[in-house]
Design a protein around this motif. Sequence first.
Motif, PDB file in Angstrom:
ATOM      1  N   VAL A 207       0.825  -1.215   0.000  1.00 35.81           N
ATOM      2  CA  VAL A 207       0.000   0.000   0.000  1.00 35.81           C
ATOM      3  C   VAL A 207       0.858   1.263   0.000  1.00 35.81           C
ATOM      4  CG1 VAL A 207      -1.955  -1.124   1.126  1.00 35.81           C
ATOM      5  CG2 VAL A 207      -0.230   0.016   2.530  1.00 35.81           C
ATOM      6  N   GLY A 208       2.108   1.139   0.460  1.00 39.14           N
ATOM      7  CA  GLY A 208       2.996   2.299   0.468  1.00 39.14           C
ATOM      8  C   GLY A 208       3.445   2.732  -0.918  1.00 39.14           C
ATOM      9  N   CYS A 209       3.053   1.981  -1.938  1.00 45.41           N
ATOM     10  CA  CYS A 209       3.367   2.347  -3.316  1.00 45.41           C
ATOM     11  C   CYS A 209       2.175   3.006  -4.009  1.00 45.41           C
ATOM     12  CB  CYS A 209       3.789   1.115  -4.117  1.00 45.41           C
ATOM     13  SG  CYS A 209       5.286   0.297  -3.512  1.00 45.41           S
TER      14      CYS A 209
ATOM     15  N   GLY B 248      10.652   4.555  -4.762  1.00 42.91           N
ATOM     16  CA  GLY B 248       9.665   5.621  -4.656  1.00 42.91           C
ATOM     17  C   GLY B 248       8.474   5.319  -3.772  1.00 42.91           C
ATOM     18  N   CYS B 249       8.485   4.197  -3.070  1.00 42.75           N
ATOM     19  CA  CYS B 249       7.364   3.816  -2.196  1.00 42.75           C
ATOM     20  C   CYS B 249       7.623   4.272  -0.759  1.00 42.75           C
ATOM     21  CB  CYS B 249       7.171   2.305  -2.217  1.00 42.75           C
ATOM     22  SG  CYS B 249       6.815   1.625  -3.857  1.00 42.75           S
ATOM     23  N   ALA B 250       6.551   4.439   0.000  1.00 39.82           N
ATOM     24  CA  ALA B 250       6.643   4.851   1.402  1.00 39.82           C
ATOM     25  C   ALA B 250       6.954   3.631   2.262  1.00 39.82           C
ATOM     26  CB  ALA B 250       5.349   5.505   1.844  1.00 39.82           C
ATOM     27  N   ALA B 251       8.190   3.509   2.686  1.00 39.07           N
ATOM     28  CA  ALA B 251       8.664   2.314   3.389  1.00 39.07           C
ATOM     29  C   ALA B 251       7.891   1.991   4.670  1.00 39.07           C
ATOM     30  CB  ALA B 251      10.160   2.452   3.682  1.00 39.07           C
ATOM     31  N   PRO B 252       7.579   2.976   5.539  1.00 43.51           N
ATOM     32  CA  PRO B 252       6.889   2.633   6.790  1.00 43.51           C
ATOM     33  C   PRO B 252       5.537   1.956   6.561  1.00 43.51           C
ATOM     34  CG  PRO B 252       7.800   4.850   6.918  1.00 43.51           C
ATOM     35  CD  PRO B 252       7.912   4.420   5.494  1.00 43.51           C
TER      36      PRO B 252
END
Length: 384
Positions: free
Chosen positions: A225-227, A246-250
């Motif tokens: 979902v972080g992508c 480019g994805c949100a790692a957390p």
Amino acid sequence: MEQLCKLILYVTLLLLLPVSISSLQECNFPAIFNFGDSNSDTGALTAMFGQPASPPPNGETFFHSPAGRVCDGRLLIDFIAEGLGIPYLSAYLDSMGTNFTHGANYAPIGSTIRRQNTTIFQSGYSPISLDIQYEQFSYFLKRSQIIRQKGDIFKYMFPEEYEFSSALYTFDIGGNDLSAGYQFNMSIEQVKAYVPDVISEFTTTIKNVYALGGRAFWIHNTGPVGCLPYILDTQVITAAQVDNHGCAAPFNEVSQYFNKQLKEAIVQLQKDLHLAAITYVDIYSAKYSLFAQAKKLGFGNPFLVCCGHGGKYNFNNAMRCGWTKMVNGKETVPAQSCEDPSSRVLWDGIHFTEVANKWVYSQIADGAYSDPPTPLKMACHKMI
């Protein structure tokens, strides 16, 4: 005596060897029963609330009109049905001339595993949570056989009783349980804290379906979902939290935590449900691989939405694909589709395009992302 002992040892070793895929016949699934959310809804929410659930340009690529799916064309569940030679699944809630001979789809847009304490009008999350989907299936199983006994046309609208135990049971749900927490301003740690309860609800449903005769299960974990622009554009994310692709790692780490818990639960189910063939499918890795390789595969910027309106990602959460607004007394559709959906990974900032769904299917169908490594067409066999 010595020869007998050697024979017994040899047979024992043979029994302990893993089953060879090549030695088995392909499964002949007569039906599919699907449980899930918008990633596999083929018309449930549309049947409940009408076309606004998936307005034009949804469906434009393959169906050439809205088809109850939040996509320009086919979903992953459609490709699964095609791969097994089964007609596309109709939504259980769609009563308009529906034939359920080859199964039914209980997944509605916005569904979660746990029940949400809001209405769909307040939060966008469906009241048809996974436990309700199970109750619908249970009712369908019992009621369909009563209706079949009427004979005539009714006999050819529902599966025969034995086909329920020979069917494939597919599950693709869980992402909304995570995003619901973010939407209600929970921290990442707060969302992680309720994951075990969500997994417990999930396993309860698997056990319930098994108790009703379900034997072959194909279970997807939740995606990265972080992508998704839905997260990237609506959450506070620092530059240090963005990974190499480019994805949100957390947020992806929470998805991975969910998937770890889910896999552990499924391993236990594989031990407990002796007659079940349960395949865990790592959709997360397949989808993340698509984001990572997007340019190499010819998709360009994987975060650029095809059907959207404005912003860095062509995504506006307040004006999603196909939504309308009034301008000078006239209705307009600001969020329209791009010229070539086949060049994009993302359809609307949350869901994939048809071509992306097809690519993901091509990766998982042969069992490369499964545990045990079971191809879709062999998913009726219990592998060691």
